[in-house]
Design a protein around this motif. Structure first.
Motif, PDB file in Angstrom:
ATOM      1  N   ARG A  99      19.236 150.530 -71.744  1.00 49.46           N
ATOM      2  CA  ARG A  99      20.178 151.360 -72.498  1.00 49.46           C
ATOM      3  C   ARG A  99      20.518 152.582 -71.643  1.00 49.46           C
ATOM      4  O   ARG A  99      19.675 153.048 -70.859  1.00 49.46           O
ATOM      5  CB  ARG A  99      19.595 151.797 -73.841  1.00 49.46           C
ATOM      6  CG  ARG A  99      18.425 152.731 -73.790  1.00 49.46           C
ATOM      7  CD  ARG A  99      17.799 152.903 -75.173  1.00 49.46           C
ATOM      8  NE  ARG A  99      18.727 153.392 -76.167  1.00 49.46           N
ATOM      9  CZ  ARG A  99      18.865 154.672 -76.484  1.00 49.46           C
ATOM     10  NH1 ARG A  99      18.146 155.588 -75.871  1.00 49.46           N
ATOM     11  NH2 ARG A  99      19.721 155.056 -77.411  1.00 49.46           N
ATOM     12  N   THR A 107      13.576 150.402 -81.012  1.00 48.29           N
ATOM     13  CA  THR A 107      14.297 149.411 -81.797  1.00 48.29           C
ATOM     14  C   THR A 107      15.182 148.556 -80.906  1.00 48.29           C
ATOM     15  O   THR A 107      15.838 149.043 -79.982  1.00 48.29           O
ATOM     16  CB  THR A 107      15.164 150.080 -82.867  1.00 48.29           C
ATOM     17  OG1 THR A 107      16.039 151.014 -82.220  1.00 48.29           O
ATOM     18  CG2 THR A 107      14.319 150.805 -83.875  1.00 48.29           C
ATOM     19  N   ARG A 108      15.206 147.288 -81.218  1.00 46.19           N
ATOM     20  CA  ARG A 108      15.959 146.333 -80.424  1.00 46.19           C
ATOM     21  C   ARG A 108      17.430 146.692 -80.338  1.00 46.19           C
ATOM     22  O   ARG A 108      18.052 146.576 -79.273  1.00 46.19           O
ATOM     23  CB  ARG A 108      15.785 144.944 -81.038  1.00 46.19           C
ATOM     24  CG  ARG A 108      16.521 143.855 -80.300  1.00 46.19           C
ATOM     25  CD  ARG A 108      16.490 142.571 -81.083  1.00 46.19           C
ATOM     26  NE  ARG A 108      17.259 141.542 -80.400  1.00 46.19           N
ATOM     27  CZ  ARG A 108      17.613 140.402 -80.958  1.00 46.19           C
ATOM     28  NH1 ARG A 108      17.263 140.135 -82.202  1.00 46.19           N
ATOM     29  NH2 ARG A 108      18.304 139.519 -80.279  1.00 46.19           N
ATOM     30  N   ASN A 109      18.024 147.116 -81.448  1.00 49.53           N
ATOM     31  CA  ASN A 109      19.450 147.382 -81.492  1.00 49.53           C
ATOM     32  C   ASN A 109      19.877 148.570 -80.629  1.00 49.53           C
ATOM     33  O   ASN A 109      21.073 148.770 -80.400  1.00 49.53           O
ATOM     34  CB  ASN A 109      19.905 147.617 -82.934  1.00 49.53           C
ATOM     35  CG  ASN A 109      19.843 146.356 -83.764  1.00 49.53           C
ATOM     36  OD1 ASN A 109      19.804 145.257 -83.225  1.00 49.53           O
ATOM     37  ND2 ASN A 109      19.817 146.513 -85.079  1.00 49.53           N
ATOM     38  N   SER A 110      18.942 149.345 -80.153  1.00 50.57           N
ATOM     39  CA  SER A 110      19.271 150.503 -79.320  1.00 50.57           C
ATOM     40  C   SER A 110      19.581 150.102 -77.880  1.00 50.57           C
ATOM     41  O   SER A 110      20.055 150.927 -77.112  1.00 50.57           O
ATOM     42  CB  SER A 110      18.107 151.494 -79.325  1.00 50.57           C
ATOM     43  OG  SER A 110      17.875 151.990 -80.629  1.00 50.57           O
ATOM     44  N   THR A 112      21.489 147.749 -75.057  1.00 55.03           N
ATOM     45  CA  THR A 112      22.769 147.043 -74.968  1.00 55.03           C
ATOM     46  C   THR A 112      22.769 145.900 -73.964  1.00 55.03           C
ATOM     47  O   THR A 112      23.650 145.051 -74.006  1.00 55.03           O
ATOM     48  CB  THR A 112      23.881 148.031 -74.572  1.00 55.03           C
ATOM     49  OG1 THR A 112      23.520 148.677 -73.345  1.00 55.03           O
ATOM     50  CG2 THR A 112      24.068 149.091 -75.652  1.00 55.03           C
TER      51      THR A 112
END
Length: 124
Positions: A99, A107-110, A112
């Motif tokens: 990222r 967190t995984r969603n952080s 890209t």
């Protein structure tokens, strides 16, 4: 566009060590915060470790603290995960992630950018 490729997984016995590597192509890792996640069969992704490009101490998940060590080699566009004293519960597919911001997130969603993963199997 940075692409990530993991390597170093394999089949080992409990107590053994493995060193995973994440190599970047198409760009430099030097301006990314890098992380390792893992996904065991039938489970969600679990945060393993992360290291910022801005310095500061690496961060580890509770289940690997004291056994795993993350490091980065910006000159060679690589990030490593040294895994010692492996346990059967460490069995999973391990993913490298990146990222842009300096702040470490668990967190995984952080993150890209993701690699395809490398499988680690630890037997008793």
């Amino acid at each position: 566009q940075v692409q990530l490729v993991e390597s170093g997984g394999g089949l080992v016995q409990a107590g053994d060590s493995l060193r995973l590597s994440c190599t970047a192509s198409g760009g430099t890792l030097s301006t990314y915060t890098m992380a390792w996640f893992r996904q065991a069969p039938g489970k969600n992704h679990e945060f393993v470790s992360a290291i910022s490009y801005a310095g500061g101490a690496p961060v580890y998940g509770d289940s690997v603290k004291g056994r795993f060590t993350i490091s980065r080699d910006d000159a060679n566009n690589r990030v490593h995960l040294q895994m010692n004293n492996l346990e059967p519960d460490d069995t999973a597919v391990y993913y490298c992630a990146a990222r842009s911001p300096t702040v470490i997130h668990r967190t995984r969603n952080s993150y890209t950018k993701w690699g395809q993963g490398t499988r680690v199997t630890v037997t008793v």
